[in-house]
Each structure stands twice: as C-alpha cells, then as structure tokens.
Design a protein around this motif. Sequence first.
Motif, PDB file in Angstrom:
ATOM      1  N   VAL A 174       0.850  -1.187   0.000  1.00 19.17           N
ATOM      2  CA  VAL A 174       0.000   0.000   0.000  1.00 19.17           C
ATOM      3  C   VAL A 174       0.886   1.238   0.000  1.00 19.17           C
ATOM      4  O   VAL A 174       1.816   1.349   0.801  1.00 19.17           O
ATOM      5  CB  VAL A 174      -0.928   0.006   1.232  1.00 19.17           C
ATOM      6  CG1 VAL A 174      -1.651   1.342   1.347  1.00 19.17           C
ATOM      7  CG2 VAL A 174      -1.935  -1.125   1.138  1.00 19.17           C
ATOM      8  N   ASN A 175       0.595   2.174  -0.901  1.00 20.64           N
ATOM      9  CA  ASN A 175       1.311   3.448  -0.924  1.00 20.64           C
ATOM     10  C   ASN A 175       0.544   4.560  -0.225  1.00 20.64           C
ATOM     11  O   ASN A 175       1.138   5.475   0.331  1.00 20.64           O
ATOM     12  CB  ASN A 175       1.609   3.875  -2.359  1.00 20.64           C
ATOM     13  CG  ASN A 175       2.716   3.038  -2.980  1.00 20.64           C
ATOM     14  OD1 ASN A 175       3.634   2.595  -2.294  1.00 20.64           O
ATOM     15  ND2 ASN A 175       2.627   2.804  -4.274  1.00 20.64           N
ATOM     16  N   ARG A 176      -0.785   4.496  -0.268  1.00 20.72           N
ATOM     17  CA  ARG A 176      -1.579   5.566   0.346  1.00 20.72           C
ATOM     18  C   ARG A 176      -2.959   5.052   0.701  1.00 20.72           C
ATOM     19  O   ARG A 176      -3.576   4.315  -0.075  1.00 20.72           O
ATOM     20  CB  ARG A 176      -1.710   6.754  -0.622  1.00 20.72           C
ATOM     21  CG  ARG A 176      -2.424   7.965  -0.050  1.00 20.72           C
ATOM     22  CD  ARG A 176      -1.606   8.655   1.036  1.00 20.72           C
ATOM     23  NE  ARG A 176      -2.332   9.692   1.735  1.00 20.72           N
ATOM     24  CZ  ARG A 176      -2.438  10.961   1.338  1.00 20.72           C
ATOM     25  NH1 ARG A 176      -1.872  11.343   0.209  1.00 20.72           N
ATOM     26  NH2 ARG A 176      -3.096  11.845   2.058  1.00 20.72           N
ATOM     27  N   VAL A 177      -3.439   5.404   1.888  1.00 19.83           N
ATOM     28  CA  VAL A 177      -4.834   5.194   2.268  1.00 19.83           C
ATOM     29  C   VAL A 177      -5.412   6.556   2.624  1.00 19.83           C
ATOM     30  O   VAL A 177      -4.714   7.423   3.170  1.00 19.83           O
ATOM     31  CB  VAL A 177      -4.976   4.213   3.451  1.00 19.83           C
ATOM     32  CG1 VAL A 177      -4.552   2.816   3.048  1.00 19.83           C
ATOM     33  CG2 VAL A 177      -4.169   4.673   4.659  1.00 19.83           C
ATOM     34  N   LEU A 178      -6.693   6.763   2.322  1.00 21.20           N
ATOM     35  CA  LEU A 178      -7.281   8.088   2.526  1.00 21.20           C
ATOM     36  C   LEU A 178      -8.790   7.983   2.668  1.00 21.20           C
ATOM     37  O   LEU A 178      -9.440   7.243   1.920  1.00 21.20           O
ATOM     38  CB  LEU A 178      -6.933   8.990   1.337  1.00 21.20           C
ATOM     39  CG  LEU A 178      -7.254  10.479   1.477  1.00 21.20           C
ATOM     40  CD1 LEU A 178      -6.344  11.122   2.518  1.00 21.20           C
ATOM     41  CD2 LEU A 178      -7.095  11.191   0.139  1.00 21.20           C
ATOM     42  N   TRP A 179      -9.342   8.726   3.632  1.00 17.69           N
ATOM     43  CA  TRP A 179     -10.789   8.872   3.774  1.00 17.69           C
ATOM     44  C   TRP A 179     -11.266  10.014   2.883  1.00 17.69           C
ATOM     45  O   TRP A 179     -10.536  10.984   2.654  1.00 17.69           O
ATOM     46  CB  TRP A 179     -11.173   9.201   5.215  1.00 17.69           C
ATOM     47  CG  TRP A 179     -10.939   8.124   6.227  1.00 17.69           C
ATOM     48  CD1 TRP A 179      -9.900   8.041   7.106  1.00 17.69           C
ATOM     49  CD2 TRP A 179     -11.773   6.995   6.489  1.00 17.69           C
ATOM     50  NE1 TRP A 179     -10.024   6.925   7.891  1.00 17.69           N
ATOM     51  CE2 TRP A 179     -11.171   6.261   7.540  1.00 17.69           C
ATOM     52  CE3 TRP A 179     -12.968   6.523   5.937  1.00 17.69           C
ATOM     53  CZ2 TRP A 179     -11.720   5.097   8.050  1.00 17.69           C
ATOM     54  CZ3 TRP A 179     -13.514   5.361   6.446  1.00 17.69           C
ATOM     55  CH2 TRP A 179     -12.901   4.651   7.480  1.00 17.69           C
ATOM     56  N   SER A 180     -12.485   9.932   2.416  1.00 18.74           N
ATOM     57  CA  SER A 180     -13.117  11.091   1.788  1.00 18.74           C
ATOM     58  C   SER A 180     -13.459  12.106   2.866  1.00 18.74           C
ATOM     59  O   SER A 180     -13.415  11.797   4.066  1.00 18.74           O
ATOM     60  CB  SER A 180     -14.383  10.669   1.032  1.00 18.74           C
ATOM     61  OG  SER A 180     -15.340  10.114   1.927  1.00 18.74           O
ATOM     62  N   SER A 181     -13.798  13.330   2.467  1.00 19.13           N
ATOM     63  CA  SER A 181     -13.981  14.405   3.438  1.00 19.13           C
ATOM     64  C   SER A 181     -15.117  14.143   4.417  1.00 19.13           C
ATOM     65  O   SER A 181     -15.111  14.657   5.534  1.00 19.13           O
ATOM     66  CB  SER A 181     -14.227  15.729   2.707  1.00 19.13           C
ATOM     67  OG  SER A 181     -15.384  15.626   1.888  1.00 19.13           O
ATOM     68  N   ASP A 182     -16.115  13.355   4.020  1.00 18.60           N
ATOM     69  CA  ASP A 182     -17.224  13.039   4.933  1.00 18.60           C
ATOM     70  C   ASP A 182     -17.075  11.674   5.590  1.00 18.60           C
ATOM     71  O   ASP A 182     -17.921  11.274   6.403  1.00 18.60           O
ATOM     72  CB  ASP A 182     -18.559  13.129   4.200  1.00 18.60           C
ATOM     73  CG  ASP A 182     -18.652  12.169   3.023  1.00 18.60           C
ATOM     74  OD1 ASP A 182     -19.682  12.165   2.327  1.00 18.60           O
ATOM     75  OD2 ASP A 182     -17.670  11.428   2.780  1.00 18.60           O
ATOM     76  N   GLY A 183     -16.034  10.933   5.237  1.00 16.13           N
ATOM     77  CA  GLY A 183     -15.779   9.646   5.860  1.00 16.13           C
ATOM     78  C   GLY A 183     -16.638   8.506   5.368  1.00 16.13           C
ATOM     79  O   GLY A 183     -16.599   7.418   5.953  1.00 16.13           O
ATOM     80  N   THR A 184     -17.390   8.704   4.291  1.00 14.01           N
ATOM     81  CA  THR A 184     -18.233   7.615   3.782  1.00 14.01           C
ATOM     82  C   THR A 184     -17.484   6.704   2.823  1.00 14.01           C
ATOM     83  O   THR A 184     -17.904   5.568   2.606  1.00 14.01           O
ATOM     84  CB  THR A 184     -19.461   8.189   3.060  1.00 14.01           C
ATOM     85  OG1 THR A 184     -19.014   9.033   1.991  1.00 14.01           O
ATOM     86  CG2 THR A 184     -20.320   8.992   4.018  1.00 14.01           C
ATOM     87  N   LEU A 185     -16.394   7.197   2.257  1.00 13.41           N
ATOM     88  CA  LEU A 185     -15.588   6.403   1.337  1.00 13.41           C
ATOM     89  C   LEU A 185     -14.149   6.387   1.822  1.00 13.41           C
ATOM     90  O   LEU A 185     -13.690   7.299   2.497  1.00 13.41           O
ATOM     91  CB  LEU A 185     -15.627   6.978  -0.085  1.00 13.41           C
ATOM     92  CG  LEU A 185     -16.975   7.094  -0.791  1.00 13.41           C
ATOM     93  CD1 LEU A 185     -16.790   7.698  -2.184  1.00 13.41           C
ATOM     94  CD2 LEU A 185     -17.663   5.744  -0.887  1.00 13.41           C
ATOM     95  N   LEU A 186     -13.439   5.344   1.441  1.00  7.46           N
ATOM     96  CA  LEU A 186     -11.996   5.321   1.639  1.00  7.46           C
ATOM     97  C   LEU A 186     -11.360   4.738   0.393  1.00  7.46           C
ATOM     98  O   LEU A 186     -11.956   3.901  -0.304  1.00  7.46           O
ATOM     99  CB  LEU A 186     -11.599   4.541   2.901  1.00  7.46           C
ATOM    100  CG  LEU A 186     -11.831   3.026   2.961  1.00  7.46           C
ATOM    101  CD1 LEU A 186     -10.644   2.259   2.384  1.00  7.46           C
ATOM    102  CD2 LEU A 186     -12.082   2.581   4.390  1.00  7.46           C
TER     103      LEU A 186
END
Length: 1102
Positions: A419-431
């Motif tokens: 894995v190079n990067r993990v990230l939440w969307s701004s509202d936390g509904t997606l990653l």
Amino acid sequence: MANMNKELVLLILQFLKEEGKYKDTIHQLERESGMIFNMRYFEECVANGEWDEVEKYLSGFTKVDDNRYSMKIFFEIRKQKYLEALDRHDYSKAVEILVKDLKVFATFNDVLFKEITMLMTLNNFRENDQLSKYGDTKSARNVMLTELKKLIEANPLFREKLQFPSFSNARLRTLINHSLNWQHQMCKHPKSQPDVKTLFVDHNCGQPSNASLSVANHLVGPISNVGGFPPLGVCGPYQPAPAHLNGPSAGWMTNPSSVVHPQAVSGPFGLTAAANTGSMIKRPRTPPVNNLALDYQTTDSDSVLKRSRLFSISDEGNNNVPVNILPYPSQSQAHTSYSADDLPKILVTNLTQGSTVRSMDFHPVQQSLLLVGTNIADIAIWEVASKDRLVYRNFKVWDLGTCSVTLQSSLATEYTASVNRVLWSSDGTLLAVAYSKHLVHIYSFHGGSDLRNLLELDAHTGNVSDLAFSRLNKQLSIITCGEDKTIKVWDAVKGSKLHTFEGHEACVYCVCPHQKENIQFVFSTAIDGKIKAWLYDNMGSRVDYDAPGRSCTTMSYTADGSRLFSCGTNKEGESFLVEWNESEGTVKRAYHGLGKRSVGVVQFDTTKSKFLAVGDEFLIKFWDMENPILLTTSDAEGGLPASPCIRFNRDGTLLAVSTSDNGIKVLANADGVRFLHATESQADAYKGASGSGQKSADCRSLPDVKVRPDDLERCKVWKPSEIIEPGQLRCLRLPDHTLSVRIMRLVYTNAGNAVLALTGNAVHKFWKWMRNERNAAGKASASMVPVLWQPSSGMLMTNEIGEANLEEAVPCFALSKNDSYVMSTSGGKVSLFNLMTFKTMTACIPPPPAATSLAFQPDDNNIIAIGLADSNIQIYNVRLDEVKTKLKGHQKKVTGLAFSNLLNILVSSGADSQMCVWSTDGWEMQACKSLKMPKGRVPNPQAQTRLQFHMDQIHLLVVHESQISVYEAPKLDGLKQWFPPQESSGAIADATYSCNSESIYVCLEDGSLAVLTGAMLTLRCLINPAAYIPLNPSTRVFPVAVASHPSSPNQFAVGLSDGAVHVLEPPEQEEKWGTNPPGESVAGPCISSAATAAASDHQPSR
C-alpha cells in the motif's frame, strides 16, 4: 535584535560584577534573563542546602517537565532535600516535601514515588539497599552535585549558557564613552572641554552667548555635513533590489512550461479584475527595477490570487509600499504563539499491526478511527480508544478479468503488492487505497466493521504513488498519480476517467488538489524534484519549477486551505520543509532542524494552522508554523523507525506514528486523552454484560493424587524418582489469549507474585497472582490461576526489533531488584521498561552490535552489564545514559553474565565456551578459563553458555547445551559436571538453581525435566514430558526456558517452544521433588578438591 538584547544583558552583568557590590542583583538578572547560568553560584547554593534558592534560580532556565534531563535535575534536588529531612527525623517537613515537591514525579513513575514514600516507615532510610551507601549530608550533597553538573551540561536548554563570553574589561563604559564622543562631534558648537552631566539625554555643549535665538538654530544639521561617518545605505528611503533567488526559491516559472499560452496583455493595477480570469496560476513577468514591491498581473493571471484591498493604491505615489496579494500575516504582525503543551506527546495506545505501516489516515468525523495500509497490501481500521481492529482486508484483485494484460502478467509472476496511500473522503463515507501494482480500491464505509467494495480502478501502469479526493463541479472525484508519469482524474462513484494530465518526465510522486473561490487546480510532484500545477482543461501544466534541493516532495495545504507547505528528501538524504507563497511561487519560509542523511522520503503532516510535524531521525519533530526554528521533538518512548509514518487527526489532539516493530503508537495531548476516555466509556456503555465474566485461563482440573503408602519400604538401593503421569505433580498452564510464540526467557519477580516471559516476537507477557481469600499473600502457585496482566493503557511491552533477524537474535532480559524495571532486548536496542506501566523509560545500545546478555549490578541497579554480539561487554549507567567502560576478553558473542556482590566480581561467558572474571572495582580481568567439554565432543560455535551464582555467591552454575557444571569463583576451579542421561536424546536447553540452591532444575530438548541436587549434581527426579505437556502428535513441544520461585524452593516454571508457560510443584503430600541420595548433604556444592571426581550417574527406574 534578540542577539543585541543578549549582548546588552551580558554587558550589564559584566558591569555589575566589576562594581563588586550587586551580588543579589546579578543572580536575579541571570535568572530573569535566562541567558547565562552561573554554575559557581549554583554549586554554592547546593553545598549550603539553600534548596528554595536552588529551585528558584533553576526556574529561570528550565522547568520540571521540559525534558528528561530537567526532570532528573529537579528530582535529585528534591530527593536530597527529602532525605535530609528524614535524616534529621523532621518527619513533618519530610511529609511536606513528599506532598508538595515529589508528588509531581508520581505521574511519570508511580512505583518510584511509592518506594520513596515507604522510606518514611524505616527508622533509618539507609536500611534501604539502594541508600545503604548514603554518607553524611555534606558528602551526599557533593555526590549529588557531581551528577547535577553532568545533567546540566547534557541538557540542551543550557547550551551556550554555561560559559560567560570573553570580552575586554569595562566594555559598557567604553561603549558609553564612544557614544559621548560621537555626540560631542555632532554638536553645532563643540567645546574643547565638554562638560557631561548626564547620560539620560543626548550630550549638547550648548550655544555661545552671542548665538542667535532663531528657531532655525535648534534644527539639527544634516548628517552629511559631519565627516567621518559611513553612509546610511539600506536605511535610506529606497531599498536596494533583493538578491535573485536561485533554485527552488526563484519563482514559479524558473523553467517555463513547454505548453504555449496566449500572449499576455498588461492591464492597469488596482481593484479592477483582470480581463481574463480563466487561468489559475499567475504568470510572472520581469518587474521594473525601480518598483520591486509592486505585484504585476497579466491577463492570464488567476483572479482568485488577486485579493481586494480596503484602500486603492495610486500608481503615482507610495510606489515603495509593499503589496501582499495573499492575506498572509506579515512578520511584524502579532500572531498567536502556541505552546508545545498543545502537541500530542502523551503515549496512550500501542497497536500491533503485524506488518510495516506505509500510510495512515484518521476518520474525519469519528476521529478515533484510524485507517492503516501496510507493506504487504493489508488494510485495517482500528478503533484507537478500545484498541479493537474493526476491519482487516488482505490484498486481493476483485475482478481479474477486467484488469489490463500487463497487470494480469505481473500478478501471475508475483501476487503481492504494498500500500502506498490510504485516505478517507472528506465526509468519511468512502476510503481509497493506492497499491504498488496498477490498482486503486475504493470502499464504502457504513460504520463499525461494515466495509463494502465499491470500485476497482486499473489506474496506472506500475506503481500508484498517491491519490486524493476532490469535488470537481460538485461531483466527487479521485485523483491518482503513478509510475507511468501521469495524473488521472476519476469519477469516484462511477469509476469513469475524466482527465489525464501528462508532462512529467519522471514518476509522479504526489498530488495535491485545491480550490480558491471558483478556480480548481492540482499540484503534482515527481521523483526528479519537479513541481507542476494543472487546471482541469487538459492544456498542460501551468507551472514548472524545482522543489527545494530537487527533492522528492509531498505538498499539502492546511485544513483551512490558507497555507501551502511541502516536505521532501533528495537523493543525498537531505530533507527540506518549507512554506510557499503560492502567488509568487517562492519559498516564504524554510524550517530548520531536519536531518542531512534521512532514510527514505520523510513524511510530514499539519494540524489546523498551528503546527507542522515530520518523522525524521527516529523522532517526531514539531515546528510552530510561524517559527522556522525546531520547536520540540518526541521519541514516543522509543521504538520508532528512522523515518516513521505520522498522521494527525482532524482536531490535532491525536497523532499516530508507525513503529519499527510493525506497530503503531498513538500520542495525545490532554484534550486527546479526555476524548479517548470519553469514546471508550461511550463504547463500554453499549456493550452488554455477556462475556464480561469469561476468562481465557486454561486451568487444568487436577484429579485427586493417590498418595503412596507410607508403609511401603523404599528400595534398599536408592534410585531417582520418575514422574510419568499428570497426577504425580501439580501443574498449571498459565492463561494466555494472545498469539502463542516460542518462549525465549522466563523469570519470577523477586516478590514471587508474578512471572515474566519474553517471547520470540519480542513481546513480554506478565502473569500476576492476585490476593484473595485462598491466596492471602498473593504468591505464585500451581493451585491458583493468575491473570495475564496489562496496564490500564492496554499497551504491550515490546522490544524494539529494528532490522534484527529474530531467528539469529539472542533475546535476553534482566529484572531490577525491586521489580520496578526490566532491561530487555531482542536483537534491537536495549529497552528499559517500567514493569508497572509497561512504558519504555529509555532505549540504548542500538545495533550493531546487538546485545546478547544483560545483568543488573546487585548493589546499584543503575549499573547494568551488557554483553554484545561482537564479544565485548559494556558497563552502562542507566541514570546517566552513558557507557562507563568496555571489557574485552571473549572471542565470540557474550551469552552469560553474573555478578557476585560478595566477591565484587562479574563473571562472563560466551559462545567461545570461555569464562572470564572481572573485578567490579576497576573492571580488570582476574581470570579466564575454557569450559571442559565431554570427551570426543567438539564445541558448538552457536551454543550459549549461561551463568548463575549459588546463594553463597562463591559457587557458579554454568549451563551449556552439553553439560551442567559448577565452578568456584574467583579462580574458576572446576568442581563438578553433569551430563544428560544416556537415554535422553536432547541437549540441555536451560537450567537454574532453586531459591535455596539445594536443587537445580534442568530443561532437556527431548521434553524431559531433570531435578539435580545442588551439592553433587546427582539426578534426583526426572519428569517425563507426558506428565505436563498435553499430547499433540502433530507438533513437537519441548521446554526452552526455566525459572525458579524466589522463596518456594520446590516451585519452578518452564516456558515451552509452543509459547505456553507451566508452573510446576510436587504433590502436596510429598512436598519435594524426590529424595536425596543417602549421605548426600544438601548444604551446597562440595568445595574440596576431591569433589572434582566424577560421580556415577544414577538413572531412574522405569
């Protein structure tokens, strides 16, 4: 100006000292300015016992909690004050000191505070072993003062403050005279003999009696009329042109883009917007040399970068007034100064991920949820408050048939990724997850463990370096970049590709989307140090310039979007952290304190608009955004890799940092601690009572033991006892719900109420027997089930592994005499743990070479002997954090160490089968002998030799895989040897004396346990594996470590190769393990020279 202030204070101090009558004023100024520390005055106060003045003077330079050196300084002073009160039997004063002064240290070391409190119960505190050498008050102060001076000199807060600078005498008077001479030259009518009456106003010789009283005569003539003075230069009304900035600071268009743009048409400067607002980034053009401060715009300048002003600035006047396009506060403006106390530096949680952490991100709403990605492409979601891993996913291609042929071919060759990067969307509904092979996975998160697959994107050829969420025209999109030198924009819901940006000449490393008003753009960086900026118009990059140091760089805006930062590392390992002026494309501020030889690309993060943090040089480094000087650092209590991965939560109250042992540490500030407690309490409120009473203990139900009839006559010919069934002994397997890993070392606490084990994965396990009606003393017993104990923080006590190979490492530990601390290593650094809190107090001796054996000096637990893999021994002072001396005498790694406080010696043994005796007074070698091997046996170069002194502190037990031997110190005369029974096919794994030294418990690799007599090494009892190890035909299990109870001579514990720990005792009716041979004394080893004759080995009857 700050330096000028310091020099002025030093000049005043020199003047006061030369006057010789302002002693109190001098020390008050030293303290209040904090600029020079008078060590001589400090020594006088300590020697005189003026403790209030000592602390008052110190307070001008440091506080208790500034760093570990400061904490030690204040602790030693207050401890001495406390001991002197006890020595005077002034118990009321001692209680006052305990409550007011020493209580503060309980937060950091509750066990030590309790020990200090217990001194009140002694008639003479010298009855405490650690204080037995305390002399009179004067000598004790001198000893303490020596240590205080070392601590002060090592404390970074005192740097450049301990030596008064050297300059000529009466320097302040000289400068005043120079000033008066200059003022006299400035007089309109200077007298030949000026009369200086005051320094409060400028000197003036006055006017002649016939001078005109015209007002004009009161005006000062121009400075140019006075000869001998240099021109004012830069102090004039027109500033010289600033030097051209080279490299990364040269501007946004150092290297113009190859993309052709319409020719710019200049327009008027003022409030009017530019004619063309479609372009985002300002196109710089050469400004006129007579007006460098004006910000010239072009018709393709970004309208959002041009801010409205409250006042219109005329082109005709005030052209030298600087104009700031962006609303950055100038250096002259006041700004809020944030304290280092606002930073999350309190270690609250340890999470064991199991593989190297590559990327982390806190949930933007549920801020105790931490998303983690690793080097083996696993992802996990942790609830930090409860330490629960809510979600875990392995790397898996969801639909291989839709993947490109290149990806299918790569996966067919090697089905692995990272894995190079993990990230939440701004509202936390997606990653989203970016992998090292082509793919981006997008999940939808529905709370708890509900994580659902949403999109799989075959995004790039090769490595996907980075990704970011963005809203493009109110549509959620995801931006990716990768090894194929492109940046791509995708619909985050449908997966369709919206844009592709091409123009980089190397792998794209980072993307940073942003929006100002209605203009959206993306910054991108590549591994060749190039930075570009793009609009969503597929017309090429609008910016092309070099990152600082041509480094591989990450860019990020603050949470409010007002400030842009970047951090990167170049090929030489030099790292750069800067703030950008995005309107000019120049570096606004460069931060100092990063390493010059960083490992990999350092990671950074921002919290709100307060602080910057970087993982570098095994530390977390913090800066106030307004100050380029390093604010503070934190080692998170040790165990960090060279360039750790770090991440703040949204509010900046929590900070996650990766560890070198494949885990994560979570740090918090005071608000973060309260937040986690509240979150955990809220979670507990929703948990039912079901399962709360379950225990993971594996407590075997013991059948009634059949007592051997007393009237049965024993065999006339004595033979050892043999135990072959579980009913012939009491055995308890200690409860363990954690991962079962081979036990490497085992020890009872000196109080006898707990067992500590070190496992093959560097984790310590600690079992405690609790006091109850059946066990009032709380002592260890095979009849009572202990608890696998952890502190309230839930953290594990784990050794730092680093790059150590656990299969080749020699794990070892040593327990302090008061059971408060354990020194331990598993091939990495040597860590000192607090056994009550499991916190790492310090870490030292980083490999290579690795530590292979440890032993505390009995009369001073601050001194520890450390045997090393390079055959040397270091004598290390834990309190001072320094190596006192190094001992050389072995040829191979040192595997055994034992102190005799009776003979004042240290005995060492190594893989070279040698034993060396060292004097603890001067650390000279006194003797050296080789272990006698059985006839026809060649020493195993990998075999470990371990040592333990008999309770008489003279006779030495030597444990080798081939034999058990007893030697007499200090000459190392061989007394006795014992070899495993001929019927045993196993070598000796470990052995130890019983607490009274009458027995020796031996582990054999065939699973058997032997009990020898301590006097003649006669086999007294043999325990068959079937008596204590559950039958498991598929797995070979055998004992690898043994420990004896410190006060129950017939109780011992064994650690097994499968990770289990068993406590064994004889049946209650027999009390002992077998009987001694007729006529053999149990007092101890025979010390006559005749005892060296070999005794016949009695084998057990079957």
